[in-house]
Enzyme design. Structure first.
Site, PDB file in Angstrom:
ATOM      1  N   HIS A 182       3.430   9.208   4.346  1.00  0.00           N
ATOM      2  CA  HIS A 182       3.505  10.224   3.282  1.00  0.00           C
ATOM      3  C   HIS A 182       2.141  10.498   2.652  1.00  0.00           C
ATOM      4  O   HIS A 182       1.954  11.511   1.985  1.00  0.00           O
ATOM      5  CB  HIS A 182       4.540   9.833   2.225  1.00  0.00           C
ATOM      6  CG  HIS A 182       4.062   8.824   1.222  1.00  0.00           C
ATOM      7  ND1 HIS A 182       4.040   7.473   1.474  1.00  0.00           N
ATOM      8  CD2 HIS A 182       3.578   8.978  -0.022  1.00  0.00           C
ATOM      9  CE1 HIS A 182       3.584   6.849   0.416  1.00  0.00           C
ATOM     10  NE2 HIS A 182       3.293   7.734  -0.514  1.00  0.00           N
ATOM     11  N   LYS A 186      -0.660  14.136   0.677  1.00  0.00           N
ATOM     12  CA  LYS A 186      -1.271  14.157  -0.661  1.00  0.00           C
ATOM     13  C   LYS A 186      -2.414  15.159  -0.729  1.00  0.00           C
ATOM     14  O   LYS A 186      -3.107  15.383   0.264  1.00  0.00           O
ATOM     15  CB  LYS A 186      -1.781  12.765  -1.026  1.00  0.00           C
ATOM     16  CG  LYS A 186      -0.637  11.801  -1.286  1.00  0.00           C
ATOM     17  CD  LYS A 186      -1.137  10.545  -1.934  1.00  0.00           C
ATOM     18  CE  LYS A 186      -0.010   9.572  -2.139  1.00  0.00           C
ATOM     19  NZ  LYS A 186       0.633   9.659  -3.441  1.00  0.00           N
ATOM     20  N   GLU A 220      -3.055   0.423  -7.453  1.00  0.00           N
ATOM     21  CA  GLU A 220      -1.785   0.779  -8.095  1.00  0.00           C
ATOM     22  C   GLU A 220      -1.554  -0.100  -9.311  1.00  0.00           C
ATOM     23  O   GLU A 220      -1.870  -1.289  -9.301  1.00  0.00           O
ATOM     24  CB  GLU A 220      -0.624   0.553  -7.131  1.00  0.00           C
ATOM     25  CG  GLU A 220      -0.596   1.489  -5.962  1.00  0.00           C
ATOM     26  CD  GLU A 220       0.636   1.216  -5.130  1.00  0.00           C
ATOM     27  OE1 GLU A 220       1.627   1.909  -5.318  1.00  0.00           O
ATOM     28  OE2 GLU A 220       0.607   0.273  -4.321  1.00  0.00           O
ATOM     29  N   ASP A 239       1.543  -2.943   4.446  1.00  0.00           N
ATOM     30  CA  ASP A 239       2.140  -1.907   3.599  1.00  0.00           C
ATOM     31  C   ASP A 239       1.165  -0.744   3.376  1.00  0.00           C
ATOM     32  O   ASP A 239       1.589   0.410   3.307  1.00  0.00           O
ATOM     33  CB  ASP A 239       2.518  -2.537   2.245  1.00  0.00           C
ATOM     34  CG  ASP A 239       3.294  -1.579   1.352  1.00  0.00           C
ATOM     35  OD1 ASP A 239       4.264  -0.985   1.853  1.00  0.00           O
ATOM     36  OD2 ASP A 239       2.926  -1.427   0.169  1.00  0.00           O
ATOM     37  N   HIS A 244      -1.966   3.904   5.323  1.00  0.00           N
ATOM     38  CA  HIS A 244      -2.589   4.839   4.388  1.00  0.00           C
ATOM     39  C   HIS A 244      -4.120   4.756   4.400  1.00  0.00           C
ATOM     40  O   HIS A 244      -4.813   5.757   4.521  1.00  0.00           O
ATOM     41  CB  HIS A 244      -2.094   4.588   2.963  1.00  0.00           C
ATOM     42  CG  HIS A 244      -0.606   4.647   2.824  1.00  0.00           C
ATOM     43  ND1 HIS A 244       0.184   5.477   3.579  1.00  0.00           N
ATOM     44  CD2 HIS A 244       0.250   3.981   2.003  1.00  0.00           C
ATOM     45  CE1 HIS A 244       1.457   5.318   3.228  1.00  0.00           C
ATOM     46  NE2 HIS A 244       1.518   4.414   2.280  1.00  0.00           N
TER      47      HIS A 244
HETATM   48  C1  BG6 Z   1       4.114   3.208   0.035  1.00  0.00           C
HETATM   49  C2  BG6 Z   1       4.035   1.723  -0.116  1.00  0.00           C
HETATM   50  O1  BG6 Z   1       3.958   3.573   1.379  1.00  0.00           O
HETATM   51  O2  BG6 Z   1       3.096   3.818  -0.720  1.00  0.00           O
HETATM   52  C3  BG6 Z   1       4.175   1.351  -1.570  1.00  0.00           C
HETATM   53  O3  BG6 Z   1       5.086   1.124   0.608  1.00  0.00           O
HETATM   54  C4  BG6 Z   1       3.158   2.087  -2.406  1.00  0.00           C
HETATM   55  O4  BG6 Z   1       4.010  -0.050  -1.729  1.00  0.00           O
HETATM   56  C5  BG6 Z   1       3.215   3.578  -2.105  1.00  0.00           C
HETATM   57  O5  BG6 Z   1       3.474   1.861  -3.764  1.00  0.00           O
HETATM   58  C6  BG6 Z   1       2.081   4.324  -2.788  1.00  0.00           C
HETATM   59  O6  BG6 Z   1       2.268   5.689  -2.589  1.00  0.00           O
HETATM   60  P1  BG6 Z   1       2.379   6.680  -3.820  1.00  0.00           P
HETATM   61  O7  BG6 Z   1       2.678   8.010  -3.196  1.00  0.00           O
HETATM   62  O8  BG6 Z   1       3.494   6.171  -4.693  1.00  0.00           O
HETATM   63  O9  BG6 Z   1       1.040   6.642  -4.476  1.00  0.00           O
END
Ligand code: BG6
Length: 389
Positions: A182, A186, A220, A239, A244
């Protein structure tokens, strides 16, 4: 005017789970409100909870949407009779046949082509059985199009990733399979390609002669939350880093693709990955968050989070240095770091340019720092903010 796609049914396995509540249902509701879903499209949440029916699922979704910050009007417009629930019971063949029957009846009643996207928002241990269940029930093909979307973690290591791929390919053609990240949706990420490849100004400095180092940070504020079962087996490396952060790295480092098409972009990304030097274990730092405060409230350390073993060795922070050994990047360190409960939430790419060879203005003050840093991070309005400091 937004592009309206063909009508379809979007089926979410794990329809009552964290990902569905926080990301998928809000995204679908917003697409619906923006007329980017065909008005005849339907959504089906699939889960094992037997106490749900479609009416209850609509109420559940409505609450989840409001919690995710979706406006009331948008939530109400989405939680209509085009949103359904299907209980998958014990996930046996009869349960998948029942799902197939349900999809066909929605399609017949509404005159829909058989366009179906199955999104597996599921724990990795049930990917295989779900894909087998779908395939055996004939839900791998239709008279329209059929897609299957697989979430991370895609296997636990190379052998299990390959096994998962083999199993998916027993039922689905590669062109039907989406392995989703995902982060690629962004703003920062989308705009990175435009920033790099629609401006000549950056290309002339985008190399080891002008760039000293690149730092990619995804910090985060959140802790592990309610995802202990998944997270404690995965950790920050699986993760966040292998997906990412690595995607961000490839977008920063890749050559210009020959066309703006998925295959051409993938090809350039793979070249970056193949140029990466093997990781030096001494250049990787792992950490775990301790108890602290967030917004004035006390929060537990990782080992005291519900569902986490008191002696868990799982990392919630990774910091590492990697090198891309090709002509453009040889010798330029890429610092990658990510962690939970870092005190603030920040996704940022900082590109540090080399200093000037002489420090002409040093005599005017104490600070003779001449290196510029190009900082790419999300702004509050759509689009990226680029600052040079
Ligand atoms: C996810 C992870 O893919 O991305 C999570 O599994 C993380 O641990 C998240 O919190 C962060 O993405 P976003 O879009 O919430 O910033």
């Amino acid at each position: 005017m937004a592009k309206v796609v063909e009508p379809s049914i979007f089926i979410i396995f794990g329809g009552t789970g964290d990902l569905a509540r926080r990301k998928l249902l809000p995204a679908l509701a917003r697409l619906h409100a923006a007329h980017q879903l065909h008005p005849k499209s339907h959504v089906v949440g699939v889960a094992i909870e037997s106490e749900y029916d479609s009416a209850k699922y609509r109420r559940f979704t409505h609450d989840a949407l409001l919690k995710a910050g979706v406006e009331e009007e948008v939530a109400a417009g989405f939680t209509t009779e085009q949103l359904h629930y299907h209980c998958i019971g014990d996930c046996g063949p009869a349960d998948f046949d029942a799902l197939s029957h349900m999809l066909r009846s929605i399609e017949r009643a509404n005159g829909l082509p058989e366009n179906r996207a199955f999104y597996l928002a599921l724990p990795p241990q049930v990917f295989l059985s779900t894909i087998d269940g779908l395939g055996a029930a004939g839900l791998n093909k239709s008279h329209g199009w059929t897609r299957v979307v697989v979430e991370k973690p895609f296997g636990h290591d190379l052998a299990t990733a390959q096994a998962l791929n083999r199993d998916i390919h027993r039922w689905y053609e590669e062109s039907q399979v989406y392995r989703i990240d995902h982060y690629l949706g962004k703003d920062t990420v989308q705009n990175l390609l435009v920033l790099r490849f629609a401006n000549t100004i950056f290309e002339s400095v985008w190399n080891r002669d002008r760039i000293e180092a690149v730092q990619i940070t995804v910090a985060e504020d959140l802790g592990v939350g309610t995802r202990a079962g998944y997270y404690d087996k995965a950790g920050a490396f699986r993760d966040m880093v292998q997906n990412h952060l690595t995607q961000l790295l490839t977008l920063v480092a890749m050559e210009i693709p020959s066309r703006y098409e998925a295959e051409a972009i993938r090809y350039e990304k793979i070249k970056v990955l193949r140029s990466m030097r093997a990781l030096d274990p001494n250049a990787v730092v792992r950490g775990q968050y301790a108890a602290g405060e967030v917004g004035g409230e006390a929060v537990p350390g990782y080992l005291d989070e519900p569902g986490i073993d008191a002696d868990s060795d799982t990392e919630t922070f990774v910091g590492m240095t990697v090198f891309v050994d090709n002509w453009r990047w040889a010798g330029v360190p890429f610092f990658l770091r990510t962690g939970k409960r870092m005190g603030k939430t920040l996704s940022q790419i900082a590109v540090r340019l080399r200093s000037t060879p002489s420090h002409l203005f040093a005599s005017l003050g104490e600070d003779d720092e001449t290196a510029d840093v190009l900082v790419i991070s999300p702004s509050r309005t759509p689009g990226s903010r680029c600052t040079s400091t």
